[in-house]
Design a protein around this motif. Structure first.
Motif, short mmCIF file in Angstrom:
data_model
loop_
_atom_site.label_atom_id
_atom_site.label_comp_id
_atom_site.label_asym_id
_atom_site.label_seq_id
_atom_site.Cartn_x
_atom_site.Cartn_y
_atom_site.Cartn_z
N THR A 42 0.65 -1.29 -0.35
CA THR A 42 0.01 -0.06 -0.18
C THR A 42 0.56 1.24 0.12
O THR A 42 0.30 2.60 -0.17
CB THR A 42 -1.05 -0.34 1.16
OG1 THR A 42 -0.15 -0.34 2.33
CG2 THR A 42 -1.94 -0.64 0.85
N PHE A 47 0.02 2.62 -5.80
CA PHE A 47 -1.50 2.15 -5.50
C PHE A 47 -2.04 3.40 -4.51
O PHE A 47 -1.42 4.20 -4.02
CB PHE A 47 -0.77 1.51 -3.75
CG PHE A 47 -1.64 0.81 -3.38
CD1 PHE A 47 -3.02 -0.20 -3.36
CD2 PHE A 47 -2.87 2.09 -2.31
CE1 PHE A 47 -3.84 -1.18 -2.87
CE2 PHE A 47 -3.68 0.80 -1.49
CZ PHE A 47 -4.80 0.01 -2.38
N LYS A 48 -3.11 3.74 -4.88
CA LYS A 48 -3.97 5.50 -4.65
C LYS A 48 -4.74 5.02 -3.55
O LYS A 48 -6.09 6.21 -3.79
CB LYS A 48 -4.25 5.49 -6.21
CG LYS A 48 -3.23 5.99 -7.16
CD LYS A 48 -2.67 6.71 -6.90
CE LYS A 48 -1.77 6.91 -8.08
NZ LYS A 48 -0.26 7.98 -7.99
N LYS A 49 -4.96 4.25 -3.04
CA LYS A 49 -6.03 4.25 -2.33
C LYS A 49 -6.32 4.45 -0.16
O LYS A 49 -6.91 3.95 0.14
CB LYS A 49 -7.12 2.95 -2.12
CG LYS A 49 -7.63 2.48 -3.45
CD LYS A 49 -9.14 3.36 -3.42
CE LYS A 49 -9.44 3.21 -5.59
NZ LYS A 49 -9.91 1.71 -5.55
N GLY A 50 -5.03 4.98 -0.62
CA GLY A 50 -4.16 4.71 0.91
C GLY A 50 -3.58 3.52 1.55
O GLY A 50 -3.05 3.13 0.87
N ASN A 51 -3.30 3.55 2.69
CA ASN A 51 -3.02 2.71 3.57
C ASN A 51 -3.34 2.43 5.04
O ASN A 51 -3.56 3.32 5.38
CB ASN A 51 -0.93 2.86 3.59
CG ASN A 51 -1.11 3.74 3.58
OD1 ASN A 51 -1.36 4.58 5.36
ND2 ASN A 51 -0.35 5.01 3.16
N ALA A 409 -7.78 -3.51 -0.41
CA ALA A 409 -7.30 -2.75 -1.86
C ALA A 409 -8.07 -2.04 -1.93
O ALA A 409 -8.02 -0.98 -2.86
CB ALA A 409 -7.58 -4.36 -2.93
N GLU A 410 -9.29 -1.71 -1.04
CA GLU A 410 -10.63 -0.96 -1.47
C GLU A 410 -10.40 0.72 -0.96
O GLU A 410 -10.99 1.59 -0.98
CB GLU A 410 -11.86 -1.14 -1.25
CG GLU A 410 -12.42 -2.72 -1.53
CD GLU A 410 -12.04 -2.35 -3.25
OE1 GLU A 410 -12.60 -0.78 -3.94
OE2 GLU A 410 -11.72 -2.92 -4.37
N GLY A 411 -9.45 0.72 -0.50
CA GLY A 411 -9.12 1.58 0.58
C GLY A 411 -10.50 2.11 1.91
O GLY A 411 -10.64 0.67 2.47
N SER A 413 -13.00 3.68 1.65
CA SER A 413 -14.69 4.27 0.73
C SER A 413 -15.48 3.01 1.89
O SER A 413 -15.93 3.53 2.19
CB SER A 413 -14.61 4.30 -0.46
OG SER A 413 -13.08 5.83 -0.73
#
Length: 443
Positions: A42, A47-51, A409-411, A413
């Motif tokens: 992450t 990777f753009k969904k945070g960590n 992988a969905e962060g 949200s």
């Protein structure tokens, strides 16, 4: 069945919430913890969904969260141990700060009269072991055995243990599709990783049994109710193959039934990774299995992928109700899966170790209304009650999850929590569903 009164459930029924280390703890590079594959995955630029570097900061907020769980009148708190917080390098050197943290979490649970339920592996493999091949390296059986041996000797006051969380998820998504950590793809990774996970789930059970003879030992499986697109024979067979892969692949070896070759002959390729005695080493007599159900799969025949020759028709193309991850909301499927797992004669008891729904919560004047989550919980309890009435030995229900967390992988949200979390401030707010459950469980 219209009523779902608390009194309709057994007196000793377990009511809990489920959480995992990477999704909640934070403190990813502090207090002696080593990196995990999810830390690496992450924190890549792509990777753009945070960590989960902070996640819900459970490391510092565990007392508040456990107190909240007790306020809901639950009697169990499920969490996982971060392998690399105990063994920063995966093996060898022990991080005593990490060990102390889990002792404190366990003690806090006990002080609030919540049974601590430990999951030994919930997807966050130490990066140092992945550097050596991770689950594709047969040495992981030794690495995992040492880790389990240490944890069960160290945290011996814990009665309830789960070996693996959803092996098909972390192997399929991480070592075949590449959309979860460590991001590997293809059968060349999937087959050895899957076989080694199968061996580890049994060996982990044996080690717990040896070190803690009175422990209640289980492991958990993701499952999906699979139906064919229509009654055409090719689609019916495709559904059976997907069911064999998603719902039978890991449990049947543990029960001494082997891998489901009859349904998917191509899976015999996994025998390339067998060593003498593996057929017996895959078997362990678990006290319970954990069923984790979220959605239905509608299957159809396809040429690709090879071996499976089947695919899923996305919920978005079927005009059905979905959660905000695009998965079909179909609580009745849980009943079907409970019946299916109950057909195995060596499944002694079942816990619903994860059940939940992710929704976009409605915030009005500071109050969080999530009537669809309440509806989902009610429907889930209805089908659980129905299964109990049919003689299925279901001993508990764990809601996923207590606090909105980092959803892989969905962060951030998807919000599965009974408690809303402001991910910027870590402020927790009970949702209407939390108050509903609190009232439901009130004695």
């Amino acid at each position: 069945m219209k009523t779902i009164k608390r009194s309709n459930f057994p007196e000793d029924f377990t009511w809990g919430v489920a959480n995992s280390s990477y999704q909640t703890e934070g403190a990813y590079n502090s207090y002696g913890k080593g990196p995990s594959i999810w830390d690496t995955f992450t924190n890549r630029k792509v990777f753009k969904k945070g960590n989960g570097n902070i996640a819900t900061d459970f490391y510092h907020n565990y007392k508040e969260d456990i107190k909240s769980a007790k306020a809901l009148h639950l009697n169990a708190f499920r969490f996982s141990i971060s392998w690399s917080r105990i063994f920063p390098d995966g093996e060898g050197r022990i991080n005593r700060e990490g060990v102390t943290f889990y002792h404190e979490v366990i003690q806090c649970c006990l002080e609030h009269k919540l049974d601590p339920w430990i999951t030994l592996y919930h997807w966050d493999l130490p990066q140092k072991l992945e550097d050596q091949g991770g689950w594709t390296n047969r040495n992981i059986i030794d690495w995992f055995s040492s880790y389990v041996d240490f944890c069960t000797k160290e945290f011996k006051q814990v009665k309830y243990w789960m070996v693996l969380n959803e092996p098909m998820s972390f192997i399929g998504l991480g070592y075949f599709m590449g959309i979860h950590a460590p991001g590997k793809k293809g059968l060349k990774n999937f087959l050895p990783a899957a076989h080694h996970a199968t061996l580890c789930q049994a060996e982990g059970g044996r080690i717990i049994r040896k070190n803690l003879p009175k422990a209640i030992i289980g492991t958990t499986y993701s499952c999906s109710y699979v139906t064919p697109k229509n009654r055409q024979i090719l689609n019916v067979r495709a559904a059976k193959r997907i069911d064999s892969l998603l719902n039978r692949f890991f449990i049947e070896p543990a029960l001494g039934l082997g891998y489901p070759y009859k349904a998917i002959p191509g899976l015999k390729r996994i025998e390339k990774y067998f060593m003498a005695g593996d057929e017996n080493k895959m078997i362990f007599n678990f006290d319970f299995i954990g069923v984790q159900y979220y959605f239905r799969v509608v299957a159809e025949h396809r040429i690709f992928p090879l071996i499976l020759h089947a695919g899923e028709i996305p919920a978005s193309k079927r005009n059905v109700k979905t959660n905000n991850m695009g998965m079909e909301v179909f609580p009745k499927g849980l009943y079907k899966m409970l019946k299916q797992f109950n057909t195995y004669k060596d499944v002694h008891s079942i816990y619903i170790t994860e059940s939940g729904i992710c929704l976009d919560d409605e915030i009005i004047h500071g109050k969080i209304k999530d009537k669809e989550r309440i509806k989902y919980i009610k429907n889930t309890l209805k089908v659980t009650q129905k299964a109990l009435g049919k003689g299925i030995n279901i001993k508990g229900y764990f809601n996923w999850t207590l606090v909105d967390n980092f959803e892989w992988a969905e962060g951030f949200s998807p919000r599965f929590g009974l408690i809303h979390n402001d991910h910027n401030t870590q402020k927790r707010t009970f949702k209407k569903s939390a108050y509903w459950l609190q009232e439901y469980l009130k004695r």
